[in-house]
Write a protein that holds these residues in place. Sequence first.
Motif, PDB file in Angstrom:
ATOM      1  N   CYS A  48       0.822  -1.212   0.000  1.00  0.00           N
ATOM      2  CA  CYS A  48       0.000   0.000   0.000  1.00  0.00           C
ATOM      3  C   CYS A  48       0.861   1.270   0.000  1.00  0.00           C
ATOM      4  O   CYS A  48       0.744   2.112  -0.867  1.00  0.00           O
ATOM      5  N   CYS A  51       1.337   5.508   3.770  1.00  0.00           N
ATOM      6  CA  CYS A  51       1.759   6.244   4.972  1.00  0.00           C
ATOM      7  C   CYS A  51       3.227   6.646   4.956  1.00  0.00           C
ATOM      8  O   CYS A  51       3.739   7.091   5.984  1.00  0.00           O
ATOM      9  N   CYS A  99      -5.480   5.129   6.862  1.00  0.00           N
ATOM     10  CA  CYS A  99      -5.539   3.719   6.467  1.00  0.00           C
ATOM     11  C   CYS A  99      -6.949   3.287   6.057  1.00  0.00           C
ATOM     12  O   CYS A  99      -7.881   3.363   6.856  1.00  0.00           O
TER      13      CYS A  99
HETATM   14  S1  SF4 Z   1      -1.201   1.618   7.793  1.00  0.00           S
HETATM   15 FE1  SF4 Z   1      -2.757   1.282   6.209  1.00  0.00          FE
HETATM   16  S2  SF4 Z   1      -2.625   3.098   4.862  1.00  0.00           S
HETATM   17 FE2  SF4 Z   1      -0.716   3.021   6.070  1.00  0.00          FE
HETATM   18  S3  SF4 Z   1       0.728   1.913   4.767  1.00  0.00           S
HETATM   19 FE3  SF4 Z   1      -0.248   0.412   6.157  1.00  0.00          FE
HETATM   20  S4  SF4 Z   1      -1.983  -0.392   4.985  1.00  0.00           S
HETATM   21 FE4  SF4 Z   1      -1.327   1.512   3.973  1.00  0.00          FE
END
Ligand code: SF4
Length: 451
Positions: A48, A51, A99
């Motif tokens: 993903c 962040c 998230c």
């Molecule tokens: S906490 Fe959630 S939004 Fe952040 S990198 Fe991990 S999966 Fe992605």
Amino acid sequence: MSTPAADKREGNLAAPTRHPVEWRDPGFYDGDAFLKEAERIFDICHGCRRCVSLCNAFPTLFDLVDGSKTMEVDGVAKADFWKVVDQCYLCDICYMTKCPYVPPHPWNVDFPHTMLRGKAIQFKRGETGFRDKLLTSTDKVGKLATIPVVVKAVNWASNNGAARALMEKTLGVAAEAALPPYAERRFRDEARPSVRWPVRDGQRTRGKVALFTTCYVNYNEPGIARDLVKVLAHNEVPYVLAEQEACCGMPKLELGDLETVEKLKDVNVPPLAALARQGFAILTPVPSCTLMFKSELPLLFPDDPDVIAVSEAMMDPFEYLVLRDRDGLLRKDFAKPLGKISYHIPCHSRVQNVGQKTREVLEWLPGTEVSTIERCAGHDGTWGVKKEYFAMSMKIGTPVFRQMAAPQPDYVASDCPIAGRRIEQGIRKIGERSGRKEHPITLVRLAYGLD
Ligand code: SF4
Ligand code: SF4
């Protein structure tokens, strides 16, 4: 990681919900079970990467993955997982604002609580050093540092280059980090309840307030609490102090020392719960402490009715003022324009999910222009004063320092007084002119024209 096909939908439109922390479950402290869960979460994060810019935990993780042989999480040595844990300061921003895979999404990603579990395991194993235990003992250190014959020596040492170099060498407290001075008079020693006005409950607000002062305000910046009670008095809101007060427990939570969190809860919560049941709103002037009572303690002690009663009565002071205004019970006879204010919303205000209430109040002030910055200032509890993290902390805060300085403000303000102090230091470090640093409640007191 394999996930059922039905669970592979992208994102989550439902509001985030949070599961209680199962810290009393014997499996919570099982290191292998933790590493398995961390690997599952890290794998989702690797796919993903939303962040990456929030803090240094995610870049640490992604660098480990990208530098591994497989370039996947399975290529990262489990021993290196702890490096990610060490970089997280539990601000909750990734969970609450970024998230898409948090509950109720079936992937159930709770990055901060997974890191909390890692910290709790490290603490249980005795891997937490003296420096970290000392820095998080805010109440004990504050009591000692504000003894009249001690306070001058402590404040002198905080500003003396040789003493700070020694502190860095022996304790690991960064010599460059500006430390707050201790007050010569604690707020709780001087404050008296004020109940001379009738209680006027509103539709949205309770008409009387109990103040939980917080360690920082009691020992370091009592002027913030003085200003808060002046604003309450101007609005004829009767107030009392909590009968007894210890640290809210947030610093110990950030250390993973959950048993001390429970001990502190047992000191603070019963008297606050009694006040909550008598119809008091409870205000704290530090967002991390507000968050502790509002959200963190209920997740640690979901079956404790006193914890729930306190959580429901707990409010940020600006949330209270805005709702008081909506109830038609707030005075807006502001007399003094304040010019330009650069206002910073700290992470622990953002994750309370109450909207930008301080900004709303500051924007009421006539002759006042407010620039709002909503980004991590990098201090994060005790993390930013540790020798090994200080440089990273200043780097994280630099965009905030720049944006805060840009309007050439008359005042810089943050709801978090510790972040405010770091912002003032950071603005000077980048060679810009900082306006006068004040807490937002002080700005409201000034705008009312109160002495
Ligand atoms: S906490 Fe959630 S939004 Fe952040 S990198 Fe991990 S999966 Fe992605
Ligand atoms: S809780 Fe804060 S510090 Fe920890 S990983 Fe999330 S954004 Fe980073």
